[in-house]
Write an enzyme that holds these catalytic residues in place. Structure first.
Site, PDB file in Angstrom:
ATOM      1  N   THR A  14      50.316 -11.883 -21.429  1.00 37.08           N
ATOM      2  CA  THR A  14      50.961 -11.605 -22.718  1.00 37.08           C
ATOM      3  C   THR A  14      50.521 -12.558 -23.812  1.00 37.08           C
ATOM      4  O   THR A  14      50.399 -12.179 -24.976  1.00 37.08           O
ATOM      5  CB  THR A  14      52.503 -11.725 -22.571  1.00 37.08           C
ATOM      6  N   ASP A  58      46.050  -8.344 -17.206  1.00 36.06           N
ATOM      7  CA  ASP A  58      47.477  -8.538 -16.985  1.00 36.06           C
ATOM      8  C   ASP A  58      47.585  -9.173 -15.601  1.00 36.06           C
ATOM      9  O   ASP A  58      46.858  -8.791 -14.678  1.00 36.06           O
ATOM     10  CB  ASP A  58      48.161  -7.170 -17.009  1.00 36.06           C
ATOM     11  N   SER A  59      48.485 -10.119 -15.440  1.00 37.17           N
ATOM     12  CA  SER A  59      48.484 -10.848 -14.163  1.00 37.17           C
ATOM     13  C   SER A  59      48.918  -9.976 -12.990  1.00 37.17           C
ATOM     14  O   SER A  59      48.734 -10.365 -11.839  1.00 37.17           O
ATOM     15  CB  SER A  59      49.331 -12.112 -14.254  1.00 37.17           C
ATOM     16  N   ASP A  91      53.784 -13.040 -14.969  1.00 33.83           N
ATOM     17  CA  ASP A  91      54.327 -12.273 -13.831  1.00 33.83           C
ATOM     18  C   ASP A  91      53.895 -12.825 -12.473  1.00 33.83           C
ATOM     19  O   ASP A  91      54.700 -12.925 -11.558  1.00 33.83           O
ATOM     20  CB  ASP A  91      53.920 -10.795 -13.935  1.00 33.83           C
ATOM     21  N   THR A 277      63.329 -17.714   3.274  1.00 27.07           N
ATOM     22  CA  THR A 277      64.625 -17.169   2.834  1.00 27.07           C
ATOM     23  C   THR A 277      64.513 -16.381   1.525  1.00 27.07           C
ATOM     24  O   THR A 277      63.699 -16.713   0.659  1.00 27.07           O
ATOM     25  CB  THR A 277      65.699 -18.269   2.674  1.00 27.07           C
ATOM     26  N   GLN A 278      65.365 -15.363   1.410  1.00 33.34           N
ATOM     27  CA  GLN A 278      65.456 -14.604   0.147  1.00 33.34           C
ATOM     28  C   GLN A 278      66.207 -15.393  -0.913  1.00 33.34           C
ATOM     29  O   GLN A 278      66.183 -15.055  -2.092  1.00 33.34           O
ATOM     30  CB  GLN A 278      66.256 -13.314   0.366  1.00 33.34           C
ATOM     31  N   CYS A 279      66.931 -16.434  -0.486  1.00 37.18           N
ATOM     32  CA  CYS A 279      67.682 -17.229  -1.463  1.00 37.18           C
ATOM     33  C   CYS A 279      66.700 -17.944  -2.377  1.00 37.18           C
ATOM     34  O   CYS A 279      65.608 -18.315  -1.963  1.00 37.18           O
ATOM     35  CB  CYS A 279      68.535 -18.279  -0.760  1.00 37.18           C
TER      36      CYS A 279
HETATM   37  N1  ASP Z   1      52.685  -8.637 -17.814  1.00 35.66           N
HETATM   38  C1  ASP Z   1      52.326  -9.931 -18.323  1.00 35.66           C
HETATM   39  C2  ASP Z   1      51.416 -10.608 -17.308  1.00 35.66           C
HETATM   40  O1  ASP Z   1      51.879 -11.148 -16.358  1.00 35.66           O
HETATM   41  C3  ASP Z   1      53.531 -10.735 -18.609  1.00 35.66           C
HETATM   42  C4  ASP Z   1      53.290 -12.110 -19.159  1.00 35.66           C
HETATM   43  O2  ASP Z   1      52.196 -12.545 -19.413  1.00 35.66           O
HETATM   44  O3  ASP Z   1      54.273 -12.796 -19.376  1.00 35.66           O
HETATM   45  O4  ASP Z   1      50.215 -10.574 -17.479  1.00 35.66           O
END
Ligand code: ASP
Length: 343
Positions: A14, A58-59, A91, A277-279
């Site tokens: 982003t 995009d990640s 992300d 763990t999911q925690c």
């Molecule tokens: N969708 C974007 C990414 O991970 C979100 C971000 O950059 O915050 O590339």
């Protein structure tokens, strides 16, 4: 005194996106345009160089091969710069940060990942502060002239966190990351305050850049009512070498026969099972409850207080390592780069 030098590695996310006027969807812009948005970069007192992915992504599209690509860029430029800032989508930033912490063995310089929740060209963007402070941290030295932060870290919204302890916890807030099981390495207010006790020690050996990862690792999230059939399907994926079971609480799972049998079959086929763990915070303690006893019996590897992100990257790293049979379980359960605390 000569200016410190930092290499910016732009992968996408982003931070460098712009809204396509035709569709309104966010798309990555190139590095030149990104730098134009931050004229302040001229005044940070750091000599900046940059390199970018040919096609910024995009990640969500980051793959293990891209983690190796970033590690290689750092390795090839290691001696030319004092530190590195990786511009990356938020992300999957925690996965990339985790992977880099294993791929870059004996790292003595800062590798700071940052990004933003709003594109750099928008008025209320969080990108400028994140970028400028990340650069400052990447250039920071202690009194002895050594890097202040000799490790892979994530800088976001006034906090520097250890990369392989970080999780993304919010999809909208600027404060998107936390490291629940490890203190922040630094806080940025009027001053940049480092917590020296939380930062890794300087290595005594030279950097080794690893370039191999075994991507055949999966994640099975346990849920109430999960069936043996579901688990059997997931664990029958051709080529699978290891699976992370994200368990309940302190490492627990259902005791029903179908579920346990599906796990046992996978173990018999030589698939490593890892218990995380999911925690968000806390640790796995297999055997504390009856509901984790079957895991102990079948040799599920307890991953203490590691995040799923760090466990996935570490498993991919260790499965690709040249090591004696049997070493995988032992090495998974011991810290390599500050990613876990033994209980
Ligand atoms: N969708 C974007 C990414 O991970 C979100 C971000 O950059 O915050 O590339």
């Amino acid at each position: 005194m000569s200016q410190p030098s930092v290499l910016l590695i732009y992968t996408g996310g982003t931070i460098g996106m712009w809204a396509d006027p035709r569709t309104g969807a966010l798309r990555p812009m190139d590095l030149e345009h990104l730098e134009e948005q931050v004229p302040e970069l001229e005044r940070v007192g750091v000599k900046l160089s940059s390199v970018a992915f040919d096609t910024p992504i995009d990640s969500s599209d980051m793959r293990p091969a891209d983690w190796v690509r970033i590690a290689r860029i750092i390795g090839n430029n290691y001696h030319k710069h004092d530190g590195f800032v990786v511009l990356h989508g938020s992300d999957t930033m925690a996965y990339t940060a985790s992977a880099l912490s294993f791929l870059l063995e004996n790292l003595a310089k800062p590798v700071i990942l940052t990004g933003s929740q709003l594109p750099i060209g928008t008025i209320r963007t969080d990108a400028k502060e994140n970028l400028i402070t990340a650069i400052e941290i990447a250039a920071a030295k202690d009194e002895a002239g050594r890097a202040m932060v000799p490790e892979v870290a994530v800088y976001f919204e006034y906090r520097l966190l250890r990369g392989n302890r970080t999780v993304k916890v919010h999809a909208e807030r600027f404060e998107a990351f936390r490291s629940p099981n490890w203190p922040a390495l630094a806080e940025a207010g009027v001053h940049l305050r480092y917590d020296h006790g939380a930062i890794l020690q300087h290595p005594t050996k030279p950097l080794v850049v690893h370039e191999q990862l075994e991507a055949q690792v999966g994640v099975v999230r346990l849920f109430p009512g999960i069936s043996g059939e579901w688990v059997r399907h997931a664990l029958s994926t051709p080529g699978l070498r290891a699976a992370i079971l994200t368990s309940f609480g302190s490492g627990n799972g259902p005791t029903d026969n179908g579920f346990v049998a599906a796990l046992r079959e996978a173990r018999e086929r030589g698939i490593h099972l890892l218990n995380v763990t999911q925690c968000v915070g806390g640790r796995v303690e297999q055997g504390r409850y009856v509901t984790s006893r079957a895991f102990v019996e079948m040799g599920v590897i307890p991953c203490a207080d590691m995040t799923v992100e760090a466990t996935l990257a570490k498993a991919m790293f260790l499965l690709a390592a040249d090591q004696p049979a049997g070493a995988f379980a032992q090495r998974m359960a011991a810290p390599i780069a500050g990613e876990m605390t033994l209980g």
